[in-house]
Every structure is written in C-alpha cells, then in structure tokens.
Design a protein around this motif. Structure first.
Motif, PDB file in Angstrom:
ATOM      1  N   ASP A  77      -9.374   0.778 -13.510  1.00 16.23           N
ATOM      2  CA  ASP A  77      -9.875  -0.643 -13.042  1.00 16.23           C
ATOM      3  C   ASP A  77     -11.173  -1.116 -14.274  1.00 16.23           C
ATOM      4  O   ASP A  77     -11.160  -1.909 -14.631  1.00 16.23           O
ATOM      5  CB  ASP A  77      -9.803  -1.168 -11.829  1.00 16.23           C
ATOM      6  N   SER A  78     -11.245   0.106 -15.264  1.00 19.68           N
ATOM      7  CA  SER A  78     -12.234  -0.549 -16.437  1.00 19.68           C
ATOM      8  C   SER A  78     -11.349  -1.320 -16.914  1.00 19.68           C
ATOM      9  O   SER A  78     -12.739  -1.759 -17.758  1.00 19.68           O
ATOM     10  CB  SER A  78     -12.508   1.416 -16.592  1.00 19.68           C
ATOM     11  N   GLY A  79     -10.111  -1.308 -17.011  1.00 17.53           N
ATOM     12  CA  GLY A  79     -10.110  -2.256 -18.961  1.00 17.53           C
ATOM     13  C   GLY A  79     -10.455  -3.498 -18.138  1.00 17.53           C
ATOM     14  O   GLY A  79     -10.368  -4.290 -17.795  1.00 17.53           O
ATOM     15  N   ASP A  80      -9.969  -4.437 -19.653  1.00 21.52           N
ATOM     16  CA  ASP A  80      -9.988  -5.899 -19.372  1.00 21.52           C
ATOM     17  C   ASP A  80      -8.548  -5.740 -19.365  1.00 21.52           C
ATOM     18  O   ASP A  80      -8.689  -7.567 -18.977  1.00 21.52           O
ATOM     19  CB  ASP A  80     -10.174  -6.210 -21.166  1.00 21.52           C
ATOM     20  N   ILE A  81      -8.282  -5.276 -19.315  1.00 24.16           N
ATOM     21  CA  ILE A  81      -6.415  -5.727 -18.997  1.00 24.16           C
ATOM     22  C   ILE A  81      -5.878  -4.331 -17.688  1.00 24.16           C
ATOM     23  O   ILE A  81      -6.418  -3.674 -18.143  1.00 24.16           O
ATOM     24  CB  ILE A  81      -5.923  -6.243 -19.811  1.00 24.16           C
ATOM     25  N   VAL A  82      -5.624  -4.996 -17.393  1.00 26.21           N
ATOM     26  CA  VAL A  82      -5.723  -3.970 -15.994  1.00 26.21           C
ATOM     27  C   VAL A  82      -4.064  -3.846 -15.372  1.00 26.21           C
ATOM     28  O   VAL A  82      -3.713  -5.316 -14.752  1.00 26.21           O
ATOM     29  CB  VAL A  82      -6.302  -4.183 -14.566  1.00 26.21           C
ATOM     30  N   LEU A  83      -3.355  -3.175 -16.113  1.00 28.16           N
ATOM     31  CA  LEU A  83      -1.880  -3.001 -14.708  1.00 28.16           C
ATOM     32  C   LEU A  83      -2.124  -2.858 -13.543  1.00 28.16           C
ATOM     33  O   LEU A  83      -2.502  -1.470 -13.402  1.00 28.16           O
ATOM     34  CB  LEU A  83      -1.043  -2.267 -15.597  1.00 28.16           C
ATOM     35  N   ILE A  84      -1.464  -3.697 -12.276  1.00 23.92           N
ATOM     36  CA  ILE A  84      -0.420  -3.098 -11.302  1.00 23.92           C
ATOM     37  C   ILE A  84       0.872  -3.142 -10.694  1.00 23.92           C
ATOM     38  O   ILE A  84       0.783  -4.054 -11.846  1.00 23.92           O
ATOM     39  CB  ILE A  84      -1.435  -4.674 -10.563  1.00 23.92           C
ATOM     40  N   GLY A  85       1.086  -2.104 -10.186  1.00 21.44           N
ATOM     41  CA  GLY A  85       2.179  -2.104 -10.173  1.00 21.44           C
ATOM     42  C   GLY A  85       2.617  -3.047  -8.636  1.00 21.44           C
ATOM     43  O   GLY A  85       1.982  -2.592  -7.606  1.00 21.44           O
ATOM     44  N   PHE A  86       3.931  -3.285  -8.038  1.00 22.00           N
ATOM     45  CA  PHE A  86       4.099  -3.939  -6.917  1.00 22.00           C
ATOM     46  C   PHE A  86       5.193  -3.334  -6.437  1.00 22.00           C
ATOM     47  O   PHE A  86       6.785  -4.390  -7.256  1.00 22.00           O
ATOM     48  CB  PHE A  86       4.456  -5.461  -6.771  1.00 22.00           C
ATOM     49  N   PRO A  87       5.701  -1.822  -5.500  1.00 16.79           N
ATOM     50  CA  PRO A  87       6.750  -1.698  -5.796  1.00 16.79           C
ATOM     51  C   PRO A  87       7.644  -2.811  -4.793  1.00 16.79           C
ATOM     52  O   PRO A  87       8.382  -1.131  -3.709  1.00 16.79           O
ATOM     53  CB  PRO A  87       6.490  -0.058  -5.737  1.00 16.79           C
ATOM     54  N   TYR A  88       8.063  -3.172  -4.306  1.00 22.44           N
ATOM     55  CA  TYR A  88       8.019  -4.090  -3.575  1.00 22.44           C
ATOM     56  C   TYR A  88      10.048  -4.876  -3.257  1.00 22.44           C
ATOM     57  O   TYR A  88       9.799  -5.216  -4.789  1.00 22.44           O
ATOM     58  CB  TYR A  88       7.565  -4.690  -2.374  1.00 22.44           C
ATOM     59  N   ASP A  89      11.032  -4.501  -2.950  1.00 23.54           N
ATOM     60  CA  ASP A  89      12.056  -5.325  -3.123  1.00 23.54           C
ATOM     61  C   ASP A  89      12.573  -5.854  -1.823  1.00 23.54           C
ATOM     62  O   ASP A  89      13.813  -6.268  -1.345  1.00 23.54           O
ATOM     63  CB  ASP A  89      13.606  -4.798  -4.432  1.00 23.54           C
ATOM     64  N   GLU A  90      11.652  -6.231  -0.831  1.00 25.40           N
ATOM     65  CA  GLU A  90      12.137  -5.911   0.576  1.00 25.40           C
ATOM     66  C   GLU A  90      12.603  -8.258   0.617  1.00 25.40           C
ATOM     67  O   GLU A  90      13.658  -8.142   1.459  1.00 25.40           O
ATOM     68  CB  GLU A  90      11.058  -6.078   1.803  1.00 25.40           C
ATOM     69  N   PHE A 118      11.388   0.304  -7.683  1.00 28.21           N
ATOM     70  CA  PHE A 118      11.841   1.499  -8.479  1.00 28.21           C
ATOM     71  C   PHE A 118      11.273   0.252 -10.374  1.00 28.21           C
ATOM     72  O   PHE A 118      10.706   1.261 -11.499  1.00 28.21           O
ATOM     73  CB  PHE A 118      12.676   1.958  -8.491  1.00 28.21           C
ATOM     74  N   GLY A 119      10.929  -0.683 -10.320  1.00 28.14           N
ATOM     75  CA  GLY A 119      10.331  -1.069 -11.360  1.00 28.14           C
ATOM     76  C   GLY A 119       9.349  -0.534 -11.727  1.00 28.14           C
ATOM     77  O   GLY A 119       9.137  -0.127 -13.097  1.00 28.14           O
ATOM     78  N   PRO A 120       7.994  -0.638 -10.923  1.00 30.12           N
ATOM     79  CA  PRO A 120       6.883  -0.202 -12.402  1.00 30.12           C
ATOM     80  C   PRO A 120       6.952   0.634 -12.671  1.00 30.12           C
ATOM     81  O   PRO A 120       6.014   1.658 -13.298  1.00 30.12           O
ATOM     82  CB  PRO A 120       6.253  -0.407 -10.640  1.00 30.12           C
ATOM     83  N   ASN A 121       7.103   1.694 -11.315  1.00 30.86           N
ATOM     84  CA  ASN A 121       6.617   3.166 -11.947  1.00 30.86           C
ATOM     85  C   ASN A 121       8.381   3.315 -13.210  1.00 30.86           C
ATOM     86  O   ASN A 121       8.133   4.288 -14.339  1.00 30.86           O
ATOM     87  CB  ASN A 121       7.496   3.783 -10.567  1.00 30.86           C
TER      88      ASN A 121
END
Length: 312
Positions: free
Chosen positions: A16-29, A42-45
């Motif tokens: 989490d050290s970046g100025d911009i932090v990528l977070i994945g939300f792997p849900y399609d429920e 499956f989008g984030p991976n």
C-alpha cells in the motif's frame, strides 16, 4: 524487464506504499443479482496479467515524461474473494477509507459496478463535499433487490439516498454518457426529482466531444473545492473497442475518448478516487483488457504530468 524498455508493470510494488494504489474487487454476484452476464469477478487478475507489459514508464510524447520521478505505484491486492457480497462491500469500504485517510489515491478494478457505492461511501467518510461522476451507458439507480440486497444496478441510488450525501447541498452526482435507449424513464424521473444534487449528461449531446463537458464538470468540482470520484463503467465504451463487458454497447465512447477522460481525471488534484467496473474477461479478454490497462496508464500519466507541471 529490459533497461531499454521499462513498462508500468516493472515499477509496481505489491503493498500500500504507492501514491496511487491498485485494489481489485473480484466479485460479480451483484451482476448476477441484476440478471447480467457473470464473469467480471475474473477482471482484476486478468487486468494484472495484461498490465505487466502496458505503457512505457518514460513517455516521449509528453516531453520525455518519466512517471518514476513523480509517482510511486503499488498494488494493494484484492478484496478477499471468499466473502458474501455484503461482507466484500464492507471490506472494500474499509480498505478505501484507510487509503484515503493516508493521502493515497485508490484505483479500484472490478468486478461489478456495485463496488461503486462502498467506494463513494469511503470518500464521504473523508470529505466535506464530493462530486461523483458516473461514466456509464446506464444510470444504475435501480432499487435494491428483495431483503435490501445491493446489486450492479443499485450503487448510485444507494449513494443518493445516503443521508451524508443528500443532506449536503454542495454534493453533486453526475451521470455522464448515459444512453436513453438503456435508461428507464422511471429511473430518469427519479434522478430529475433529486435535482440539483443530480444531473444527466446524455451521450447524444457529447458524443463528438466528450472531453470538453467532462473538463467542465471537473473544473466545477475544483472551484467548489470538492473531492471528486470518477467511476468508469467500461460498458460506456463502444463494443467494437471494448467487447468484454457484462452489457456491451453498440454505440458509445471511443477507446481514445476513454483514455483522454482518464488522462484528464489524473490531471486534476481534486480527483481522489477512481474505479473501473464490468471488465468481463470470460466474454473477451485481450482487446478489452489491454484497453482497461491503458485507461489506468493514462490516469497515472495525467497525474505525473500535473505534478511535473506544478513544480516547473
């Protein structure tokens, strides 16, 4: 990595050290609950795999702009994949809330568009007033499902009905590039009834030049000293360029326009949060995924340029 061709994926660290932090939300429920085509979980991976070779770190087209001099980019991982959707929304809000408190810019890749309410809620926790821009062919202000269940069509009704949002007359919610053929008149009238907190910018009115009105919205947010959340549902992009989504658009924004919007979003220091929704690699992976990673790259490029310009 080779020294003569360093790409964005080569400089991203996993924390989490970046100025911009990528977070994945792997849900399609939430997509399933809204009777859409599943696969966006499956989008984030998939995004991460394609990101490895995206975008030169030193961009000669912008006067040899070197991203490394101005920004650190990190990957904060995915929200736990084994939760209920309600638990995942809570974890997502907590993660985004934590990052914003630390002065980071979260960039969230879904997953279904239901992610956008917990993202907006985290920004509400940390801001005096906010602008939320939903770039989307659809309005996504449908009521909750039975037993008050959120879904991919409900995030912005949840936002509008949130007491923190509707009680502050400085807040704004803007639908951008909405397509009348995709939007129920009942949902349009719902948004009209919430004016001036809400506004709809129809696709037909901006299709030849979406960047000028988009810039105008950003400028208004800056002048009002609001924190801005850009929520980009990629089904607003024409399906010939972006077929791998839950609900492809026969007409819509071009790939170039999408990248321009992301670049300008990055350039505004008032933009504190961005998410991308509905990338569905089960339908089509490579062409859509490369575009999604290019949108991310242009957001970063825009922010790096803004920082460079501010210190010249």
């Amino acid at each position: 990595m080779t020294n003569d061709d360093i790409r964005l994926g080569d400089i991203i660290v996993e924390d989490d050290s970046g100025d911009i932090v990528l977070i994945g939300f792997p849900y399609d429920e939430g997509v399933r609950r809204n009777n859409g085509r599943v696969g966006a979980k499956f989008g984030p991976n998939s995004f991460r795999q394609l990101l490895k070779r995206t975008g030169t770190v030193v961009n000669a087209e912008y006067d040899d702009l070197d991203i490394r001099k101005y920004l650190k980019i990190s990957d904060g991982g995915n929200i736990n994949e084994n939760l209920s959707l309600e638990e995942a929304h809570q974890q997502l809000e907590e993660r985004i809330n934590q990052l914003i408190k630390q002065g980071k810019i979260p960039f969230v890749v879904g997953g279904g568009n239901d992610q956008s309410y917990p993202n907006a809620s985290a920004l509400l926790n940390n801001s005096k007033s906010i602008y939320v821009i939903n770039i989307d062919a659809h309005l996504d202000v449908r009521p909750l499902k039975e037993n008050n269940k959120a879904h991919s069509g409900s995030p912005f009704r949840q936002l509008i009905e949130d007491q923190r949002f509707k009680s502050n007359t400085s807040n704004r919610f803007i639908e951008f590039a909405s397509q009348g053929s995709q939007c129920s008149i009942e949902h349009v009238n719902y948004l009209r009834s919430k004016s001036p907190l809400t506004n709809i910018i129809w696709y037909q009115s901006i299709r030849n030049d979406p960047l000028t009105p988009f810039r105008s919205i950003i400028k208004s947010g800056e002048e009002d000293k609001c924190d801005i959340f850009v929520s980009f549902d990629i089904d607003s992009i024409i399906s010939s360029s972006c077929p791998g989504v839950s609900a492809p658009a026969t007409v819509g924004l071009s790939a170039e326009q999408a990248c321009d919007i992301a670049f300008y979003s990055g350039q505004s220091f008032q933009v504190k949060l961005m998410d991308l929704s509905e990338y569905n690699p089960s339908i089509e992976e490579y062409r859509t995924g490369k575009l999604v990673t290019l949108i991310f790259y242009h957001f970063i490029l825009g922010r790096a340029k803004a920082i460079r310009d501010s210190i010249k």
